[in-house]
Design a protein around this motif. Structure first.
Motif, PDB file in Angstrom:
ATOM      1  N   MET A   1       6.348  12.411   3.800  1.00 35.09           N
ATOM      2  CA  MET A   1       7.119  11.499   2.955  1.00 35.09           C
ATOM      3  C   MET A   1       6.198  10.414   2.395  1.00 35.09           C
ATOM      4  SD  MET A   1      10.410   9.153   3.865  1.00 35.09           S
ATOM      5  CE  MET A   1       9.477   8.125   4.950  1.00 35.09           C
ATOM      6  N   TYR A   2       6.371  10.108   1.123  1.00 37.83           N
ATOM      7  CA  TYR A   2       5.594   9.054   0.477  1.00 37.83           C
ATOM      8  C   TYR A   2       6.425   7.788   0.457  1.00 37.83           C
ATOM      9  CZ  TYR A   2       2.466  12.746  -0.929  1.00 37.83           C
ATOM     10  OH  TYR A   2       1.580  13.788  -0.906  1.00 37.83           O
TER      11      TYR A   2
ATOM     12  N   GLY B   1       4.841  11.957 -10.733  1.00 36.16           N
ATOM     13  CA  GLY B   1       4.873  13.389 -10.957  1.00 36.16           C
ATOM     14  C   GLY B   1       3.888  13.835 -12.012  1.00 36.16           C
ATOM     15  N   ALA B   2       2.831  13.064 -12.195  1.00 35.99           N
ATOM     16  CA  ALA B   2       1.834  13.405 -13.208  1.00 35.99           C
ATOM     17  C   ALA B   2       1.148  14.704 -12.822  1.00 35.99           C
ATOM     18  CB  ALA B   2       0.809  12.286 -13.331  1.00 35.99           C
ATOM     19  N   ASP B   3       0.776  15.469 -13.824  1.00 33.73           N
ATOM     20  CA  ASP B   3       0.116  16.742 -13.613  1.00 33.73           C
ATOM     21  C   ASP B   3      -1.280  16.499 -13.053  1.00 33.73           C
ATOM     22  OD1 ASP B   3      -0.446  19.394 -13.614  1.00 33.73           O
ATOM     23  OD2 ASP B   3      -0.543  19.624 -15.787  1.00 33.73           O
TER      24      ASP B   3
ATOM     25  N   GLU C   1      -3.847   7.367  -6.913  1.00 29.69           N
ATOM     26  CA  GLU C   1      -3.329   8.627  -6.379  1.00 29.69           C
ATOM     27  C   GLU C   1      -1.846   8.497  -6.040  1.00 29.69           C
ATOM     28  OE1 GLU C   1      -4.035  11.829  -2.745  1.00 29.69           O
ATOM     29  OE2 GLU C   1      -5.204   9.980  -2.799  1.00 29.69           O
ATOM     30  N   TYR C   2      -1.460   7.383  -5.426  1.00 28.50           N
ATOM     31  CA  TYR C   2      -0.057   7.160  -5.057  1.00 28.50           C
ATOM     32  C   TYR C   2       0.827   7.126  -6.304  1.00 28.50           C
ATOM     33  CZ  TYR C   2       4.011   4.995  -2.866  1.00 28.50           C
ATOM     34  OH  TYR C   2       5.278   4.724  -2.427  1.00 28.50           O
TER      35      TYR C   2
ATOM     36  N   THR D   1       0.832  -1.186   0.000  1.00 31.83           N
ATOM     37  CA  THR D   1       0.000   0.000   0.000  1.00 31.83           C
ATOM     38  C   THR D   1       0.877   1.251   0.000  1.00 31.83           C
ATOM     39  OG1 THR D   1      -1.641  -1.176   1.318  1.00 31.83           O
ATOM     40  CG2 THR D   1      -1.827   1.212   1.259  1.00 31.83           C
ATOM     41  N   GLY D   2       0.470   2.261  -0.746  1.00 22.95           N
ATOM     42  CA  GLY D   2       1.165   3.547  -0.731  1.00 22.95           C
ATOM     43  C   GLY D   2       0.644   4.401   0.406  1.00 22.95           C
ATOM     44  N   ILE D   3       1.564   5.061   1.133  1.00 25.04           N
ATOM     45  CA  ILE D   3       1.159   5.877   2.276  1.00 25.04           C
ATOM     46  C   ILE D   3       1.882   7.224   2.231  1.00 25.04           C
ATOM     47  CG2 ILE D   3       0.633   3.927   3.781  1.00 25.04           C
ATOM     48  CD1 ILE D   3       3.700   5.860   4.575  1.00 25.04           C
TER      49      ILE D   3
END
Length: 183
Positions: free
Chosen positions: A51-52, A95-97, A88-89, A43-45
């Motif tokens: 910090m990601y 770095g998508a706009d 979203e992560y 999972t992305g947090i």
């Protein structure tokens, strides 16, 4: 009797407000705890520090996070600020706009709407991007100016040494011819 109720009214309101605030805070804490308990490896947090990272392992009070490929760190579960959805992560990491393409973009002024100026602005924007070294020039092509200057100095010193050796040899030859009488 009514005057005593009026004097107690501010205290009653204060107690009611405190009750609502603690209840609201308690709900937020429970929601955060539930979010942390629902984390799964992969999972992305986002930490409370911003910090990601990706969750690798979950322990009772801590989590092992991968903050970069091959770089791991242990964080307290309470340091997890948000569990992010996969899309979203990935958008944040890539770095998508965040601007959606189906929505029209309104420029600040009308000058960017003309073709030639818009092309120049696009070219300038590409030139202004920071190069992160992905397409770094080869070492042979990218010799530093200081290294070039040092090389030129060494070449000049070598030429001076050759000239001095040649002058010494010529003077020794002249001494032989004259029989050493010049001394």
């Amino acid at each position: 009797m009514p005057s005593s109720i009026v004097t107690l009214l501010p205290f009653i309101v204060l107690i009611g407000a405190m009750f609502l605030m603690t209840r609201s805070a308690k709900k937020k804490q429970q929601a955060a705890q539930q979010m942390r308990n629902e984390m799964q490896p992969g999972t992305g947090i986002r930490t409370i520090g911003g910090m990601y990272a990706t969750v690798k392992e979950i322990h009772e009070d801590s989590v092992l996070l991968e903050v970069a490929p091959g770089v791991h760190a242990i964080y307290a579960k309470n340091a997890i600020g948000a569990v992010l959805a996969d899309d979203e992560y990935n958008r944040i990491l890539d770095g998508a706009d965040p601007i959606k393409t189906d929505e029209p973009v309104v420029p600040d002024d009308a000058s960017s709407l003309t073709g030639a100026i818009a092309d120049e602005d696009t070219d300038q924007a590409k030139a202004d991007k920071i190069d992160l070294g992905k397409d770094a020039p080869k070492a042979d092509d990218a010799e530093q100016p200081a290294a070039k200057a040092d090389k030129a100095d060494k070449d000049a010193d070598a030429d001076d040494a050759k000239d001095a050796a040649k002058a010494d040899a010529e003077s020794a030859e002249e001494d032989k011819k004259s029989g050493g009488e010049a001394k």
